[in-house]
Motif scaffolding. Structure first.
Motif, short mmCIF file in Angstrom:
data_model
loop_
_atom_site.label_atom_id
_atom_site.label_comp_id
_atom_site.label_asym_id
_atom_site.label_seq_id
_atom_site.Cartn_x
_atom_site.Cartn_y
_atom_site.Cartn_z
N SER A 88 1.24 2.20 0.41
CA SER A 88 1.41 1.57 1.72
C SER A 88 0.26 1.91 2.67
CB SER A 88 2.69 2.10 2.38
OG SER A 88 3.81 1.73 1.64
N ARG A 110 0.16 6.95 10.35
CA ARG A 110 0.47 8.39 10.44
C ARG A 110 -0.72 9.20 9.92
NH1 ARG A 110 1.66 11.65 6.62
NH2 ARG A 110 3.11 10.75 5.10
N TYR A 137 -1.20 7.12 0.61
CA TYR A 137 -1.20 6.01 1.57
C TYR A 137 -2.63 5.54 1.75
CZ TYR A 137 3.51 7.06 3.46
OH TYR A 137 4.87 7.23 3.61
N TYR A 141 4.01 1.55 9.41
CA TYR A 141 3.94 1.58 7.94
C TYR A 141 4.04 0.15 7.45
CZ TYR A 141 5.30 6.56 8.30
OH TYR A 141 5.37 7.89 8.60
P1 5GP Z 1 6.60 9.61 5.58
O1 5GP Z 1 5.94 9.71 6.92
O2 5GP Z 1 7.63 10.70 5.38
O3 5GP Z 1 5.61 9.51 4.43
O4 5GP Z 1 7.41 8.23 5.56
C1 5GP Z 1 8.37 7.95 6.54
C2 5GP Z 1 9.23 6.80 6.09
O5 5GP Z 1 8.45 5.62 6.00
C3 5GP Z 1 9.86 7.01 4.72
O6 5GP Z 1 11.20 6.58 4.77
C4 5GP Z 1 9.03 6.11 3.83
O7 5GP Z 1 9.78 5.65 2.72
C5 5GP Z 1 8.73 4.98 4.77
N1 5GP Z 1 7.59 4.17 4.36
C6 5GP Z 1 6.49 4.52 3.66
N2 5GP Z 1 5.70 3.47 3.46
C7 5GP Z 1 6.31 2.41 4.03
C8 5GP Z 1 5.99 1.01 4.14
O8 5GP Z 1 4.98 0.50 3.67
N3 5GP Z 1 6.87 0.24 4.83
C9 5GP Z 1 8.01 0.72 5.37
N4 5GP Z 1 8.81 -0.13 6.00
N5 5GP Z 1 8.36 2.02 5.28
C10 5GP Z 1 7.50 2.85 4.63
#
Ligand code: 5GP
Length: 191
Positions: free
Chosen positions: A38, A42, A54, A82
């Motif tokens: 993704s 962040r 990421y 995200y």
């Molecule tokens: P973290 O900051 O802990 O890596 O991710 C925070 C949240 O964002 C997690 O629930 C993760 O699954 C979600 N997330 C990560 N990549 C994406 C994305 O591309 N799209 C969306 N909608 N959520 C994402």
């Protein structure tokens, strides 16, 4: 014979439930799976690698991608953006690979609207106490950030019933086996 298009597999679950480790194991065990990297605004955590965990982008770049219509879905989580790039997912699916998206609940809703044939899996902890223990153990966030993530986690749990499958991550290998069985079942019933 033409190759079957790959499946779209959406995995959601509250922060700290162990999605990362579970997905790592899935990818080790099944060579047809591909992880969808993704984009996020962040900042990277220690040890995270750009392009692997990421694609770390600025807010300006993220906005450009929204304007270009490049995202299959995108959402805000705890103040950061995200998103999943459509092109990355489609390229892998066209090559016959099953693509795993690890996304939060708002993004999953958008994917469901566009791709109702996706496989939607929600991972839950054996208990909320256990979730908090795992979040503390990870120790990558500030305490303010952790409190915010815990509140989001409580809210996210309410979405579990909208998913096709709910898997309890009580024991990693058992949960991985259950998710793999779901994926294989979806493959075999693919038309
Ligand atoms: P973290 O900051 O802990 O890596 O991710 C925070 C949240 O964002 C997690 O629930 C993760 O699954 C979600 N997330 C990560 N990549 C994406 C994305 O591309 N799209 C969306 N909608 N959520 C994402």
């Amino acid at each position: 014979m033409t190759k079957k298009r790959g499946l779209l597999i959406v995995i959601s679950g509250p922060s700290g439930v162990g999605k990362d480790t579970l997905i790592e194991r899935l990818l080790e065990l099944d060579s047809n799976l591909r992880y969808s990297v993704s984009c996020t605004t962040r900042p990277p955590r220690p040890g995270e690698v750009d392009g692997v965990d990421y694609s770390f982008v600025s807010r300006e770049r993220f906005q450009q991608l929204i304007d270009q219509g490049a995202f299959l879905e995108n959402a805000t989580y705890n103040g950061n953006l995200y998103g999943t790039l459509t092109e990355r997912v489609e390229r892998e699916r066209d090559a016959g690979h099953d693509v795993v998206l690890k996304i939060e609940v708002q993004g999953a809703e958008q994917v469901r609207a566009k791709a109702p044939d996706g496989v939607f899996i929600f991972i839950v902890p054996p208990s909320v106490d256990e979730l908090v223990r795992r979040q503390v153990k990870r120790n990558t966030e500030t305490s303010q950030d952790m409190t915010a993530r815990r509140l989001i986690a409580m809210r996210e749990m309410e979405y579990a019933s909208r998913y096709d499958h709910v898997v309890v991550n009580d024991e990693l290998e058992r949960a991985v086996a259950e998710v793999l069985a779901i994926i294989r079942q979806a493959r075999s019933s693919q038309t």
